[in-house]
Design a protein around this motif. Structure first.
Motif, PDB file in Angstrom:
ATOM      1  N   LEU A 121      60.124  39.745  47.889  1.00 49.42           N
ATOM      2  CA  LEU A 121      61.090  40.054  46.845  1.00 49.42           C
ATOM      3  C   LEU A 121      61.528  38.802  46.069  1.00 49.42           C
ATOM      4  N   ASP A 122      60.859  37.668  46.347  1.00 43.60           N
ATOM      5  CA  ASP A 122      61.186  36.404  45.669  1.00 43.60           C
ATOM      6  C   ASP A 122      62.653  36.021  45.854  1.00 43.60           C
ATOM      7  N   LEU A 123      63.150  36.243  47.068  1.00 43.21           N
ATOM      8  CA  LEU A 123      64.499  35.852  47.440  1.00 43.21           C
ATOM      9  C   LEU A 123      64.428  34.591  48.297  1.00 43.21           C
ATOM     10  N   PRO A 124      65.537  33.867  48.456  1.00 44.14           N
ATOM     11  CA  PRO A 124      65.540  32.776  49.430  1.00 44.14           C
ATOM     12  C   PRO A 124      65.103  33.300  50.790  1.00 44.14           C
ATOM     13  N   LYS A 125      64.287  32.543  51.513  1.00 43.53           N
ATOM     14  CA  LYS A 125      63.675  33.075  52.736  1.00 43.53           C
ATOM     15  C   LYS A 125      64.697  33.485  53.784  1.00 43.53           C
ATOM     16  N   ALA A 154      66.669  50.378  50.385  1.00 44.69           N
ATOM     17  CA  ALA A 154      66.303  51.164  49.202  1.00 44.69           C
ATOM     18  C   ALA A 154      67.329  50.951  48.090  1.00 44.69           C
ATOM     19  N   THR A 155      68.616  50.857  48.472  1.00 42.18           N
ATOM     20  CA  THR A 155      69.668  50.571  47.494  1.00 42.18           C
ATOM     21  C   THR A 155      69.474  49.195  46.883  1.00 42.18           C
ATOM     22  N   TRP A 156      69.237  48.192  47.717  1.00 39.85           N
ATOM     23  CA  TRP A 156      69.026  46.829  47.226  1.00 39.85           C
ATOM     24  C   TRP A 156      67.872  46.764  46.224  1.00 39.85           C
ATOM     25  N   THR A 157      66.796  47.534  46.503  1.00 40.43           N
ATOM     26  CA  THR A 157      65.586  47.429  45.684  1.00 40.43           C
ATOM     27  C   THR A 157      65.443  48.553  44.656  1.00 40.43           C
ATOM     28  N   ASN A 158      66.493  49.388  44.516  1.00 38.61           N
ATOM     29  CA  ASN A 158      66.457  50.467  43.520  1.00 38.61           C
ATOM     30  C   ASN A 158      65.270  51.411  43.747  1.00 38.61           C
ATOM     31  N   ASP A 159      65.014  51.670  45.029  1.00 37.68           N
ATOM     32  CA  ASP A 159      63.921  52.550  45.471  1.00 37.68           C
ATOM     33  C   ASP A 159      62.535  51.954  45.291  1.00 37.68           C
ATOM     34  N   ARG A 160      62.449  50.663  45.037  1.00 39.54           N
ATOM     35  CA  ARG A 160      61.125  50.022  45.150  1.00 39.54           C
ATOM     36  C   ARG A 160      60.616  50.209  46.576  1.00 39.54           C
ATOM     37  N   TYR A 161      61.527  50.077  47.554  1.00 40.19           N
ATOM     38  CA  TYR A 161      61.180  50.349  48.942  1.00 40.19           C
ATOM     39  C   TYR A 161      61.699  51.727  49.334  1.00 40.19           C
ATOM     40  N   CYS A 162      60.896  52.454  50.090  1.00 45.36           N
ATOM     41  CA  CYS A 162      61.227  53.819  50.493  1.00 45.36           C
ATOM     42  C   CYS A 162      62.191  53.833  51.676  1.00 45.36           C
ATOM     43  N   SER A 163      63.023  54.857  51.721  1.00 42.63           N
ATOM     44  CA  SER A 163      63.708  55.217  52.960  1.00 42.63           C
ATOM     45  C   SER A 163      63.183  56.597  53.328  1.00 42.63           C
ATOM     46  N   THR A 164      62.198  56.617  54.202  1.00 44.17           N
ATOM     47  CA  THR A 164      61.356  57.794  54.413  1.00 44.17           C
ATOM     48  C   THR A 164      61.909  58.701  55.519  1.00 44.17           C
ATOM     49  N   PRO A 165      62.036  60.007  55.265  1.00 46.73           N
ATOM     50  CA  PRO A 165      62.503  60.916  56.314  1.00 46.73           C
ATOM     51  C   PRO A 165      61.540  60.935  57.502  1.00 46.73           C
ATOM     52  N   PRO A 208      69.204  42.595  40.611  1.00 44.72           N
ATOM     53  CA  PRO A 208      68.940  42.696  39.164  1.00 44.72           C
ATOM     54  C   PRO A 208      67.451  42.752  38.832  1.00 44.72           C
ATOM     55  N   SER A 209      66.635  42.075  39.645  1.00 42.35           N
ATOM     56  CA  SER A 209      65.195  42.063  39.373  1.00 42.35           C
ATOM     57  C   SER A 209      64.545  43.425  39.573  1.00 42.35           C
ATOM     58  N   LEU A 243      53.326  43.797  53.711  1.00 38.52           N
ATOM     59  CA  LEU A 243      54.604  44.415  54.054  1.00 38.52           C
ATOM     60  C   LEU A 243      55.200  45.110  52.834  1.00 38.52           C
ATOM     61  N   ASP A 244      55.139  44.443  51.703  1.00 41.93           N
ATOM     62  CA  ASP A 244      55.677  44.994  50.454  1.00 41.93           C
ATOM     63  C   ASP A 244      54.971  46.290  50.094  1.00 41.93           C
ATOM     64  N   TRP A 245      53.657  46.324  50.250  1.00 41.34           N
ATOM     65  CA  TRP A 245      52.900  47.544  49.942  1.00 41.34           C
ATOM     66  C   TRP A 245      53.329  48.685  50.863  1.00 41.34           C
TER      67      TRP A 245
END
Length: 307
Positions: A146-150, A231-242, A273-274, A27-29
Motif C-alpha cells: 500500500l506504499d505506507l511506512p513499513k 476494507a475501510t482503510w482501503t475503500n474496498d480495495r481489499y475484501c472482507s470476505t464472508p 486518501p490514495s 499478498l495484495d492480489w
C-alpha cells in the motif's frame, strides 16, 4: 471462485527489497481478489502452536460445570461461551460451537480470576505473543503493497484490541435447527485474522460467484483473511470476505484457533486518501477501532429472535 493462493514468506524479513516487494504483491492480489490466503513459512513456532491446541482440548474436555466457571465478560471480550451462546449470522439460529476468547492477554495477568488456571494463562500468553509477532510480519507486507511506512500497521497493532480465541465444534448430539451452522456466515471485524485449523475441515469461504467453497486444511500453512477495518482503510480495495463453518455431521470434533488482529482501541480508521478517486469515492465513515469492534462483538452476542 478464484482459488485461495498459497503465499510463501520464507526469508521475508531478510530478503532484498525486490523480493519483499514480490511477496507483498502476491499478498495484495490475494487481499484484493479473494480476501483469503494460505501463508507458509511465517516462522510460527510449532511447539507453541501445539501447546495452544493441547491447552484448548484440555479445557473443552472438562465437565460443563467447570467450564462455566470461566464465563464470558463482554465488556473485556474475555472468557468461555458455551454452544449456542453466540450468533454471527442474525438470520439463523445460534452457532454450534463453544469458545474461549482472550483479549489483551499480556496485560491481564493481574486478574487471575478470569483464567481457568495459571498454566492456561501462561500458554495463552506465549501463543498471543508469538502469533502477534507473525501477524506483524504479514502486516509489514501489506504496508509495502500500500506504499505506507513499513511500520504503519505495527505501530497501531500493539495488541490491546487483538483477541486470541480457542474454538471447539463438537460432533452433533441432536438434530440442528434448519440452516443452523457451526459458525454462521460473517465477516471479521478488524484488520486480519490468522486461523490455525485441524484436518477435520468445515471452513467455507463465499466466492465472487456467490457460492460457498471449502477452505481445506493444508499442512504447515495458516489461513489469513482480511477484515472489515482494512476494507475501510482501503475503500474496498481489499475484501472482507464472508465465511462460515459447517455443522459437525461427521464423527470427529473440530478444533481451531483464531487470532483476530484488530487495531488498538484508540486507533482512528479513515480511508487512505490514495484509495479514493472520482471513480471510487469514499464509502465509509471515519471511526475508531475500539468503537467499531465493540459494537460488532455486542451485535454477535445478541440471542433474541432471529430473522
Amino acid at each position: 471462485m478464484t482459488n485461495i493462493p498459497i503465499i510463501d514468506f520464507k526469508n521475508f524479513t531478510t530478503n532484498s527489497d525486490g523480493e519483499r516487494r514480490k511477496i507483498a504483491e502476491e499478498l495484495d492480489w490475494a487481499a484484493s481478489k479473494v480476501g483469503f490466503m494460505y501463508v507458509k513459512n511465517l516462522g510460527i513456532d510449532p511447539i507453541i502452536l501445539d501447546a495452544a491446541f493441547a491447552s484448548s482440548r484440555t479445557f473443552f474436555s472438562q465437565p460443563q460445570k467447570l467450564k462455566n466457571r470461566s464465563g464470558y465478560y463482554q465488556e473485556i471480550n474475555h472468557g468461555y461461551q458455551a454452544s449456542e451462546q453466540q450468533r454471527l449470522d442474525s438470520r439463523i439460529a445460534p452457532d454450534l460451537k463453544e469458545a474461549f476468547t482472550m483479549r489483551d492477554v499480556p496485560k491481564n495477568h493481574n486478574r487471575p480470576e478470569i483464567w481457568p488456571s495459571p498454566e492456561f494463562y501462561k500458554t495463552a500468553k506465549t501463543a498471543f505473543d508469538e502469533f502477534l509477532r507473525g501477524a506483524n510480519i504479514v502486516m509489514e507486507a501489506f504496508a509495502i503493497a500500500l506504499d505506507l511506512p513499513k511500520d504503519f500497521f505495527r505501530e497501531c497493532h500493539q495488541g490491546d484490541n487483538t483477541a486470541l480465541r480457542y474454538l471447539h465444534y463438537p460432533v452433533l448430539d441432536k438434530e440442528p435447527i434448519e440452516d443452523q451452522l457451526g459458525c454462521g456466515a460473517h465477516t471479521d471485524f478488524g484488520t486480519i485474522t490468522l486461523l490455525f485449523q485441524d484436518d477435520v475441515g468445515g471452513l467455507q469461504v463465499k466466492g465472487r460467484d456467490n457460492v460457498w467453497h471449502d477452505a481445506i486444511y493444508i499442512p504447515e500453512t495458516i489461513i489469513i483473511n482480511t477484515a472489515d477495518l482494512v476494507a475501510t482503510w482501503t475503500n474496498d480495495r481489499y475484501c472482507s470476505t464472508p465465511h462460515r463453518v459447517k455443522p459437525m455431521n461427521s464423527n470427529t470434533d473440530r478444533y481451531s484457533i483464531a487470532f483476530f488482529v484488530d487495531p488498538d482501541v484508540k486507533t482512528p480508521v479513515s480511508t487512505f486518501p490514495s484509495c479514493i478517486s472520482k471513480e471510487n469515492p469514499k464509502k465509509y465513515q471515519d471511526t475508531t477501532a475500539g468503537a467499531y469492534v465493540a459494537q460488532r462483538i455486542a451485535d454477535s452476542n445478541k440471542l433474541g429472535s432471529y430473522t
